[in-house]
Design a protein around this motif. Sequence first.
Motif, mmCIF file in Angstrom:
data_model
loop_
_atom_site.group_PDB
_atom_site.id
_atom_site.type_symbol
_atom_site.label_atom_id
_atom_site.label_comp_id
_atom_site.label_asym_id
_atom_site.label_seq_id
_atom_site.Cartn_x
_atom_site.Cartn_y
_atom_site.Cartn_z
ATOM 1 N N ARG A 121 0.862 -1.189 0.000
ATOM 2 C CA ARG A 121 0.000 0.000 0.000
ATOM 3 C C ARG A 121 0.893 1.232 0.000
ATOM 4 N N ILE A 122 0.592 2.161 -0.914
ATOM 5 C CA ILE A 122 1.372 3.399 -1.006
ATOM 6 C C ILE A 122 0.431 4.603 -1.041
ATOM 7 N N SER A 123 0.954 5.734 -0.583
ATOM 8 C CA SER A 123 0.231 6.991 -0.800
ATOM 9 C C SER A 123 0.518 7.405 -2.239
ATOM 10 N N TRP A 124 -0.396 8.180 -2.821
ATOM 11 C CA TRP A 124 -0.308 8.585 -4.231
ATOM 12 C C TRP A 124 -0.801 10.024 -4.289
ATOM 13 N N ARG A 125 0.152 10.964 -4.334
ATOM 14 C CA ARG A 125 -0.206 12.386 -4.312
ATOM 15 C C ARG A 125 0.360 13.081 -5.542
ATOM 16 N N GLY A 126 -0.529 13.730 -6.278
ATOM 17 C CA GLY A 126 -0.113 14.474 -7.460
ATOM 18 C C GLY A 126 -1.229 15.402 -7.882
ATOM 19 N N GLY A 127 -0.915 16.631 -8.266
ATOM 20 C CA GLY A 127 -1.958 17.606 -8.558
ATOM 21 C C GLY A 127 -2.820 17.775 -7.318
ATOM 22 N N SER A 128 -4.137 17.635 -7.469
ATOM 23 C CA SER A 128 -5.025 17.767 -6.313
ATOM 24 C C SER A 128 -5.303 16.417 -5.637
ATOM 25 N N LEU A 129 -4.700 15.336 -6.133
ATOM 26 C CA LEU A 129 -4.947 14.013 -5.552
ATOM 27 C C LEU A 129 -4.158 13.798 -4.269
ATOM 28 N N ASP A 130 -4.813 13.198 -3.299
ATOM 29 C CA ASP A 130 -4.185 12.708 -2.081
ATOM 30 C C ASP A 130 -4.867 11.376 -1.804
ATOM 31 N N THR A 131 -4.371 10.312 -2.456
ATOM 32 C CA THR A 131 -5.043 9.026 -2.473
ATOM 33 C C THR A 131 -4.079 7.925 -2.033
ATOM 34 N N THR A 132 -4.577 6.694 -2.003
ATOM 35 C CA THR A 132 -3.738 5.525 -1.729
ATOM 36 C C THR A 132 -3.985 4.475 -2.804
ATOM 37 N N VAL A 133 -2.958 3.687 -3.072
ATOM 38 C CA VAL A 133 -3.079 2.537 -3.966
ATOM 39 C C VAL A 133 -2.645 1.308 -3.184
ATOM 40 N N THR A 134 -3.484 0.284 -3.226
ATOM 41 C CA THR A 134 -3.202 -0.976 -2.536
ATOM 42 C C THR A 134 -3.243 -2.105 -3.541
ATOM 43 N N TRP A 135 -2.189 -2.915 -3.535
ATOM 44 C CA TRP A 135 -2.157 -4.140 -4.317
ATOM 45 C C TRP A 135 -2.196 -5.294 -3.329
ATOM 46 N N ARG A 136 -3.146 -6.217 -3.525
ATOM 47 C CA ARG A 136 -3.252 -7.397 -2.666
ATOM 48 C C ARG A 136 -3.176 -8.631 -3.554
ATOM 49 N N LEU A 137 -2.273 -9.548 -3.224
ATOM 50 C CA LEU A 137 -2.045 -10.751 -4.007
ATOM 51 C C LEU A 137 -2.583 -11.959 -3.261
ATOM 52 N N VAL A 138 -3.336 -12.800 -3.970
ATOM 53 C CA VAL A 138 -3.873 -14.023 -3.392
ATOM 54 C C VAL A 138 -3.564 -15.165 -4.361
ATOM 55 N N ALA A 139 -2.873 -16.200 -3.861
ATOM 56 C CA ALA A 139 -2.585 -17.355 -4.700
ATOM 57 C C ALA A 139 -3.899 -17.989 -5.148
ATOM 58 N N GLU A 140 -3.961 -18.348 -6.431
ATOM 59 C CA GLU A 140 -5.163 -18.987 -6.976
ATOM 60 C C GLU A 140 -4.708 -19.997 -8.018
ATOM 61 N N GLY A 141 -4.798 -21.289 -7.671
ATOM 62 C CA GLY A 141 -4.309 -22.327 -8.573
ATOM 63 C C GLY A 141 -2.833 -22.108 -8.844
ATOM 64 N N GLN A 142 -2.463 -22.086 -10.120
ATOM 65 C CA GLN A 142 -1.070 -21.857 -10.515
ATOM 66 C C GLN A 142 -0.765 -20.369 -10.690
ATOM 67 N N GLY A 143 -1.757 -19.517 -10.440
ATOM 68 C CA GLY A 143 -1.584 -18.090 -10.681
ATOM 69 C C GLY A 143 -1.842 -17.246 -9.452
ATOM 70 N N THR A 144 -2.198 -15.987 -9.717
ATOM 71 C CA THR A 144 -2.404 -15.003 -8.655
ATOM 72 C C THR A 144 -3.632 -14.173 -8.961
ATOM 73 N N ARG A 145 -4.475 -13.996 -7.978
ATOM 74 C CA ARG A 145 -5.571 -13.040 -8.073
ATOM 75 C C ARG A 145 -5.018 -11.734 -7.521
ATOM 76 N N LEU A 146 -5.000 -10.703 -8.352
ATOM 77 C CA LEU A 146 -4.488 -9.401 -7.938
ATOM 78 C C LEU A 146 -5.662 -8.449 -7.753
ATOM 79 N N PHE A 147 -5.760 -7.902 -6.565
ATOM 80 C CA PHE A 147 -6.771 -6.896 -6.254
ATOM 81 C C PHE A 147 -6.053 -5.554 -6.138
ATOM 82 N N VAL A 148 -6.516 -4.582 -6.897
ATOM 83 C CA VAL A 148 -5.952 -3.238 -6.852
ATOM 84 C C VAL A 148 -7.052 -2.291 -6.403
ATOM 85 N N GLU A 149 -6.742 -1.445 -5.427
ATOM 86 C CA GLU A 149 -7.688 -0.417 -5.006
ATOM 87 C C GLU A 149 -6.959 0.922 -4.978
ATOM 88 N N HIS A 150 -7.467 1.855 -5.778
ATOM 89 C CA HIS A 150 -6.957 3.233 -5.758
ATOM 90 C C HIS A 150 -8.055 4.042 -5.090
#
Length: 143
Positions: free
Chosen positions: A78-107
């Motif tokens: 999870r990171i802060s993301w500030r630029g222009g008028s934005l003051d937001t966060t971005v979160t990447w969450r990884l969950v193993a799924e079979g042979q791959g990964t389920r990636l959840f991104v929230e901005h």
Amino acid sequence: MSTDRTSIEVDEFLPHPPAKVWRALTDPALQERWLMAGDMKPVVGHRFTFTTRPIPQVEFDGVISCEVLDVEEGRLLRISWRGGSLDTTVTWRLVAEGQGTRLFVEHAGFDLDDPAQAFAFTNMGSGWRSTVMRSLLKTLSEM
């Protein structure tokens, strides 16, 4: 004035193991290939910047100031993301799924009452879901 804060959410299956996806998310050389140039390190408190194309009409100079807020090795970034008028966060969450990964991104944290943030929300929403995910998949397949 109401303040409608909202987020962009992406749920993407990646046919690559979590360790490989984690490396693409946290290695600056790889991150530059699918997201932007920056000097991110997965260490809480680390401050860094991303640079991208300026958008003068919404007073964005192309610099995104970030700070690593939370790290769970191989599982969450999870990171802060500030630029222009934005003051937001971005979160990447990884969950193993079979042979791959389920990636959840929230901005999260957009103020849709602010015209510049509403513009960013609309454009970044489609970007996260299409361009960024395609670039990430391409980078993963080339690693």
